[in-house]
Write a protein that holds these residues in place. Structure first.
Motif, short mmCIF file in Angstrom:
data_model
loop_
_atom_site.label_atom_id
_atom_site.label_comp_id
_atom_site.label_asym_id
_atom_site.label_seq_id
_atom_site.Cartn_x
_atom_site.Cartn_y
_atom_site.Cartn_z
N ASP A 97 0.84 -1.21 0.00
CA ASP A 97 0.00 0.00 0.00
C ASP A 97 0.87 1.26 0.00
OD1 ASP A 97 -2.33 -1.46 -0.03
OD2 ASP A 97 -2.60 -1.41 2.15
N LEU A 130 0.82 -5.98 -5.51
CA LEU A 130 0.47 -4.83 -6.37
C LEU A 130 -0.21 -5.26 -7.66
CD1 LEU A 130 3.78 -2.78 -5.94
CD2 LEU A 130 1.51 -2.11 -5.10
N ARG A 161 1.86 1.67 -3.64
CA ARG A 161 0.78 1.76 -4.63
C ARG A 161 0.62 3.16 -5.25
NH1 ARG A 161 -2.37 -2.43 -4.86
NH2 ARG A 161 -2.11 -2.87 -2.63
N PRO A 162 0.75 4.24 -4.48
CA PRO A 162 0.64 5.58 -5.11
C PRO A 162 1.72 5.82 -6.16
CG PRO A 162 0.37 5.73 -2.72
CD PRO A 162 0.82 4.34 -3.00
N LEU A 219 3.00 3.50 -8.11
CA LEU A 219 2.54 2.73 -9.27
C LEU A 219 1.47 3.51 -10.04
CD1 LEU A 219 2.43 0.05 -10.90
CD2 LEU A 219 0.74 -0.77 -9.24
N GLU A 220 0.53 4.07 -9.32
CA GLU A 220 -0.59 4.77 -9.97
C GLU A 220 -0.16 6.10 -10.59
OE1 GLU A 220 -3.92 2.93 -6.84
OE2 GLU A 220 -3.25 5.01 -6.67
N THR A 221 0.84 6.74 -10.01
CA THR A 221 1.26 8.06 -10.49
C THR A 221 2.39 7.98 -11.50
OG1 THR A 221 0.65 9.01 -8.37
CG2 THR A 221 2.11 10.32 -9.78
#
Length: 278
Positions: free
Chosen positions: A120, A184, A123-124, A126-128
């Protein structure tokens, strides 16, 4: 680079073993990143050796010794020419499995609450910033949270235990990396092999052992890409790949069982050197 390898595994027993069967994942494949110049396996005492290919596409020799013995020595010697591909393996392996197979957890790579929280945290990223940036974040954080300490763990140590203890070796780093990356939603797998300790980039690093392990992640557009958390880099020309799998148990260089043969003593010697260029 042209690397020479000598790797010897010796089992000795206080009282003779009657029977032994071993899976030897000790033969490197030919890939874009490595070309096998010469390679041979020697066994003392003489044993049956049957070559085969396992479900992951690894080259395996099944060793069977069906008479009394108080010592079993397996020695590999060879020369491999390597090329630095910045860790990118792509699809250049005799592995027909779908990458999604490597999303499957194993007892050694099951995510507990701490490993899920680790994922977690990444994860930000990965998303950004995308998967490559996320993998490097996992690489950096793994080394920061699990200090390299020889003898702190053993072959049965899980990723969750290594993270909880904050200590481990290259095997534990690979398991933590794999578990977080799978959490992830990205396929990841375990790789065994050798690392030349003569490379100036990591000769003094804790992961600079001749027998080594690292991880690979499946990244869209690139295929399989290697990451070595112990050294904080992707594999270079100093690395020789032997085998891969879901975890250590699938890719262990030597793994087997015996009948009798108590008071076992195991000695392993690995020597990897770079040949001078002609």
């Amino acid at each position: 680079m042209r690397l020479t390898v000598e790797h010897q595994t010796i089992y000795s027993y206080g009282r003779p073993a009657r029977y032994a069967i071993q899976a030897l994942r000790l033969t490197p494949p030919d890939l874009a990143a490595q070309r096998v110049i010469s390679w041979r396996i020697e066994v003392e005492p003489a044993a049956h050796l049957v070559p085969l290919t396992d479900g992951f596409g690894n080259r395996v020799h099944q060793l069977t010794l069906d008479h009394d013995h108080d010592r079993l020595a397996v020695t590999v010697r060879g020369i491999v020419e390597t090329t630095d591909t910045a860790g990118v393996v792509g699809r250049d392996l005799p592995d027909t499995l779908s990458p999604e197979v490597f999303l499957r957890e194993t007892p050694l790579t099951t995510a507990d609450d701490a490993l899920k929280a680790f994922a977690d945290q990444v994860r930000p990223v990965l998303e950004t910033d995308g998967a490559v940036a996320a993998m490097h974040a996992v690489l950096r954080l793994t080394a920061g949270r699990v200090a390299y300490v020889k003898g702190a763990t053993d072959a049965r140590t899980t990723a969750a235990e290594a993270l909880a203890h904050g200590r481990g070796v290259c095997q534990d780093h690979a398991h933590v990396f794999i578990t977080v990356v799978r959490e992830l939603g990205i396929p990841a797998r375990y790789v065994s092999g050798y690392l030349s300790p003569n490379d100036d980039d990591h000769a003094e690093s804790p992961g600079g052992e001749a027998s080594h392990a690292w991880a690979e992640a499946w990244l869209e557009g690139l295929g399989w890409v290697g990451f070595d958390p112990s050294n904080g880099i992707s594999p270079t020309g100093s690395y020789i790949r032997l085998a891969h799998g879901l975890d250590y148990l699938d890719a262990a260089p030597v793994r087997g069982i015996r009948i009798a043969g108590d008071e076992e003593h195991l000695a392993v010697r690995v020597h990897v050197t770079e040949q001078a260029q002609q």
